[in-house]
Design a protein around this motif. Structure first.
Motif, mmCIF file in Angstrom:
data_model
loop_
_atom_site.group_PDB
_atom_site.id
_atom_site.type_symbol
_atom_site.label_atom_id
_atom_site.label_comp_id
_atom_site.label_asym_id
_atom_site.label_seq_id
_atom_site.Cartn_x
_atom_site.Cartn_y
_atom_site.Cartn_z
ATOM 1 N N GLY A 115 50.183 34.395 48.340
ATOM 2 C CA GLY A 115 49.046 35.076 47.731
ATOM 3 C C GLY A 115 48.698 36.331 48.514
ATOM 4 N N VAL A 116 48.428 37.432 47.831
ATOM 5 C CA VAL A 116 48.176 38.699 48.519
ATOM 6 C C VAL A 116 46.903 39.346 47.992
ATOM 7 C CG1 VAL A 116 50.613 39.093 48.984
ATOM 8 C CG2 VAL A 116 49.597 40.049 46.915
ATOM 9 N N LEU A 117 46.365 40.217 48.841
ATOM 10 C CA LEU A 117 45.146 40.937 48.509
ATOM 11 C C LEU A 117 45.349 42.422 48.774
ATOM 12 C CD1 LEU A 117 42.102 40.698 47.721
ATOM 13 C CD2 LEU A 117 41.613 40.488 50.166
ATOM 14 N N THR A 118 45.024 43.241 47.793
ATOM 15 C CA THR A 118 44.948 44.689 47.956
ATOM 16 C C THR A 118 46.283 45.316 48.343
ATOM 17 O OG1 THR A 118 42.671 44.328 48.702
ATOM 18 C CG2 THR A 118 43.543 46.548 48.887
ATOM 19 N N ASN A 119 47.197 45.354 47.365
ATOM 20 C CA ASN A 119 48.419 46.167 47.474
ATOM 21 C C ASN A 119 49.309 45.757 48.630
ATOM 22 O OD1 ASN A 119 45.898 48.452 46.940
ATOM 23 N ND2 ASN A 119 47.332 47.964 45.301
ATOM 24 N N SER A 120 49.536 44.469 48.761
ATOM 25 C CA SER A 120 50.376 43.927 49.825
ATOM 26 C C SER A 120 51.535 43.141 49.234
ATOM 27 C CB SER A 120 49.547 43.029 50.753
ATOM 28 O OG SER A 120 48.567 43.781 51.432
ATOM 29 N N THR A 121 52.406 42.676 50.110
ATOM 30 C CA THR A 121 53.558 41.860 49.723
ATOM 31 C C THR A 121 53.503 40.541 50.475
ATOM 32 O OG1 THR A 121 54.953 43.784 49.290
ATOM 33 C CG2 THR A 121 56.065 41.694 49.695
ATOM 34 N N THR A 135 39.623 27.737 42.315
ATOM 35 C CA THR A 135 40.300 28.629 41.374
ATOM 36 C C THR A 135 41.785 28.762 41.682
ATOM 37 O OG1 THR A 135 39.669 30.510 42.750
ATOM 38 C CG2 THR A 135 38.214 29.946 40.907
ATOM 39 N N CYS A 136 42.255 28.063 42.713
ATOM 40 C CA CYS A 136 43.671 28.045 43.091
ATOM 41 C C CYS A 136 44.215 29.461 43.299
ATOM 42 C CB CYS A 136 44.510 27.314 42.043
ATOM 43 S SG CYS A 136 46.148 26.839 42.696
ATOM 44 N N ARG A 137 43.554 30.185 44.172
ATOM 45 C CA ARG A 137 44.019 31.534 44.514
ATOM 46 C C ARG A 137 45.171 31.395 45.513
ATOM 47 N NH1 ARG A 137 40.106 35.780 43.928
ATOM 48 N NH2 ARG A 137 40.287 36.417 46.104
ATOM 49 N N ALA A 138 46.335 31.011 45.006
ATOM 50 C CA ALA A 138 47.493 30.727 45.862
ATOM 51 C C ALA A 138 48.717 30.530 44.987
ATOM 52 C CB ALA A 138 47.227 29.474 46.705
ATOM 53 N N LEU A 139 49.838 30.162 45.634
ATOM 54 C CA LEU A 139 51.059 29.781 44.925
ATOM 55 C C LEU A 139 51.607 30.926 44.064
ATOM 56 C CD1 LEU A 139 49.778 26.260 43.856
ATOM 57 C CD2 LEU A 139 51.505 26.705 45.601
ATOM 58 N N GLY A 140 51.658 32.135 44.639
ATOM 59 C CA GLY A 140 52.142 33.300 43.921
ATOM 60 C C GLY A 140 51.030 33.982 43.160
ATOM 61 N N ALA A 141 50.253 34.817 43.855
ATOM 62 C CA ALA A 141 49.110 35.468 43.220
ATOM 63 C C ALA A 141 48.827 36.790 43.921
ATOM 64 C CB ALA A 141 47.868 34.567 43.294
ATOM 65 N N ALA A 142 48.341 37.775 43.161
ATOM 66 C CA ALA A 142 48.033 39.095 43.716
ATOM 67 C C ALA A 142 46.669 39.539 43.203
ATOM 68 C CB ALA A 142 49.107 40.103 43.323
ATOM 69 N N TYR A 143 45.817 39.952 44.132
ATOM 70 C CA TYR A 143 44.463 40.354 43.783
ATOM 71 C C TYR A 143 44.159 41.720 44.387
ATOM 72 C CZ TYR A 143 44.077 35.379 42.727
ATOM 73 O OH TYR A 143 44.289 34.124 42.209
#
Length: 676
Positions: free
Chosen positions: A563-569, A587-595
């Motif tokens: 899971g990533v935040l703000t234009n990351s890899t 909200t399961c913010r994980a397991l392959g997610a980009a915010y």
């Protein structure tokens, strides 16, 4: 070995498409396509790094990982194998540390020693000849030592000691060259206050940040290589000499104390400014007093016995160095190392080495210790045995600005702990926890919070080669990068346990990169109580996590597991085994997610990539994480699905697939050569 390091140097320098091969086979192409990043090599937007005022300070390996995150597991695996091949020679490990720091320099262990040996053998007294350089310096002008006769200190030991002292002359000249561009007023106290304590007056002069580009780094590494080569030969001589004479002799020199004791007694040494200490046999107790400002070189070699090394003064440990070199080598025994700040392989504008040849050892310090480097290199090598490493902050393989720090443990069931007792550096994220910045961490300084003068981070690498190990930390730990730094934790086997809170286990924060690579088939436990963990990143950064196999347990808060935040890899890979995942976020913010942290800015168009791959076994996922399931391919959540923004690119896959990239070299040396 030199051929391997040469290949490694080339690999570390490569960026982008010229790097290691990424295999074009399922599931990676499908995963990238599902994420909406089919043509991506996984790199975040590098425009900010390219435009950084510290662009010239960014280390090549850091740049390579940022430019091609999908190649990072291969690079980390090759680096681990190169270091594994070097553990039999501390000299080669210093070569490796130099390579990691971007210094392309190789020198034979006996480089330049032939002429020195000839001069010593032709002198009436090799010991006097080995010391002569001190009298030729400003500090030793006119010094005339009273030396023991050959009955008190016979050959060949006399010659071997003289050889090390003569090598120090060569290394001392390199130190002078390395820092010759420094302005007046640079002292160890000033550097420690600024670089360790962070107490800088606005636009103070001198300023350690402005000194970084003035260091001739090749000279620092060259002088350390020559010194380590000489000490490595002395260690071999002491270990193999059948009839070592019984000697008890000491001498105060302009550059510190020489102490030689081969009697085998249990000694208590209280030392200030040790220059060369050789102790053979006995269970010895060392206490090191606060060093003088002018003390630049320390070498301590202890052969046999269960020994204790203690200091309460910053930088007093012989394996620490400020504007100099420090070496502490203990060949065997169950030893205890007790320090506070800047101990146990810590370099500040210099180079430091601690070698413990084996036994069950305990390393205790507070901060800037257990392999820590700023503007130099630091190496801690511990042999087989069950070791304990305990500190609070900035320790256990931490590379600060222009620094490379390596902690290599060759075997045993080891424990690495960064504790909250005492609470010495409260974390901005969790004020009741220390900022660990440890266990494979690379960090820089963000000048935006001070006077605008930033520094790129260094590289910290922790490599544990075997055993059932336990890693405990708080915030920023276990393969983490902060502000143009790179951290790596590489564990090569065993059933291991990793525990930390925030920014951990392969995480990058603010233009940085972190990697955790767990090779081998082990049943491992990974627990993060908060966020940005296990192949995750924040703010134009890279986080990479790979576990090669075993039945593993993962427990996280949120924004983790790819899971990533703000234009990351962020890249999370579990290659095999029956695994269990727990995610606290409802909200399961994980397991392959980009915010994206904030919409309505130009960040909306910059790329993000969050990838989750579980490539084998019957796995267990939380019921509320409805996207993830066995034998499935899923896209990450999107706030703006109709726009298909690159800033929301993420996906996950679970299935029976081969690992899509190599973790080791692809080829082996040929058994024969082609001939024309």
């Amino acid at each position: 070995m030199h051929r391997l390091w040469a290949a490694l140097l080339l690999a570390l320098a490569l960026e982008g498409p010229a790097g290691a091969q990424t295999f074009d086979r399922p599931p990676l192409p499908q995963l990238l396509q599902r994420a909406g990043a089919a043509n991506s090599r996984g790199a975040p937007d590098l425009a900010g790094l390219d435009a950084s005022p510290t662009r010239d300070q960014q280390l090549p390996l850091f740049r390579a990982v940022m430019a091609a995150p999908l190649d990072a597991p291969y690079r980390a695996g090759v680096l681990a194998d190169a270091l594994r091949g070097a553990v039999g020679s501390p000299h080669e490990l210093i070569v490796g540390a130099g390579a990691v720091s971007g210094v392309r320099l190789q020198r034979a262990m006996d480089f330049g020693m032939a002429a020195i040996e000839e001069r010593l053998r032709s002198a009436p007294d090799p010991l006097a000849a080995g010391l002569a350089w001190m009298a030729e310096t400003k500090a030793g002008a006119g010094w005339q030592p009273v030396l023991p006769d050959r009955a008190q200190l016979p050959d060949p030991l006399r010659f071997e000691l003289a050889r090390v002292l003569a090598a120090m002359a060569q290394s001392h000249a390199f130190l002078q060259r390395a820092f010759e561009r420094f302005p007046p007023g640079v002292t160890p106290q000033l550097l420690r206050r600024q670089a360790f304590d962070g107490r800088l007056m606005p636009f103070e002069t001198p300023d350690y940040r402005q000194l970084l580009p003035l260091v001739e780094r090749e000279a620092v590494v060259a002088g350390m290589l020559d010194l380590v080569g000489a000490v490595q030969r002395l260690q071999r001589f002491v270990k193999t000499e059948a009839a070592l004479p019984s000697v008890a002799w000491s001498l105060q020199t302009p550059f510190g104390w020489i102490v030689v004791d081969t009697s085998g007694r249990n000694n208590r040494h209280q030392l200030k400014d040790p220059l060369l200490v050789l102790d053979v046999g006995g269970d010895d107790d060392y206490e090191f007093l606060a060093p003088s400002d002018t003390h630049a070189i320390s070498v301590l070699l202890d052969h046999r016995g269960n020994d204790r090394y203690a200091t309460s003064a910053t930088g007093a440990d012989p394996s620490s160095a400020t504007l100099g070199y420090g070496i502490l080598w203990d060949t065997e025994g169950d030893d205890r190392y007790q320090g506070t700040e800047q101990a146990q392989a810590s370099a500040l504008f210099g180079a430091a080495l601690l070698v413990d040849g084996g036994g069950s050892n305990r390393f205790v310090a507070s901060s800037r210790s257990q392999a820590h480097a700023i503007a130099g290199v630091a190496v801690l090598l511990s042999g087989s045995g069950d070791d304990e490493f305990t500190a609070q902050t900035y320790s256990q393989a931490t590379g600060g600005p222009r620094g490379a720090a390596l902690l290599v443990d060759t075997g045993g069931n080891d424990r690495y702990a960064l504790t909250n007792v005492p609470l010495v550096r409260p974390s901005p994220q969790l004020p009741d926890r220390n900022t660990s910045m440890d266990q494979g961490a690379g960090y820089g300084m963000r000048g935006v919070f001070f006077d605008g003068r930033s520094t790129s981070g260094g590289i910290g690498l922790l490599l544990d080669l075997a055993g059932d190990d336990r890693y405990e930390a708080q915030v920023f730990a276990q393969g983490v990068g902060y502000y143009e730094g790179l951290g790596l934790l590489l564990d090569d086997g065993g059933n291991d346990r990793f525990e930390a809170a925030w920014y951990t286990m392969g995480a990058g924060v603010h233009y940085a990169a972190g990697i955790l690579l767990k090779r081998g088939i082990g049943n491992d436990v990974y627990r993060s109580t908060h966020e940005i963990a296990l192949g995750s990143a924040n703010d134009l950064s890279v986080g990479v996590f790979v576990d090669e196999g075993g039945d593993d347990e993962y427990s996280v808060g949120q924004l983790s597991l790819g899971g990533v935040l703000t234009n990351s890899t962020g890249i999370f890979v579990d290659a095999a085994g029956n695994d269990r995942y727990t995610v606290a976020s409802t909200t399961c913010r994980a397991l392959g997610a980009a915010y994206v942290h904030e919409w309505g800015t130009l960040r909306e168009t910059l790329p993000s990539l969050g990838l989750f791959l579980d490539l084998g076994g019957a796995d267990s996922y939380p019921a509320h994480c409805t996207r993830a399931a066995n034998d499935s391919l899923w896209a990450g959540p999107r706030v703006w699905p109709q726009l298909q923004l690159h800033s929301e690119a993420a996906a996950g896959v679970d299935g029976e697939w081969p690992l899509p990239f190599a973790l080791r070299l692809l080829t082996r040396p040929a058994t024969s050569r082609y001939k024309d």
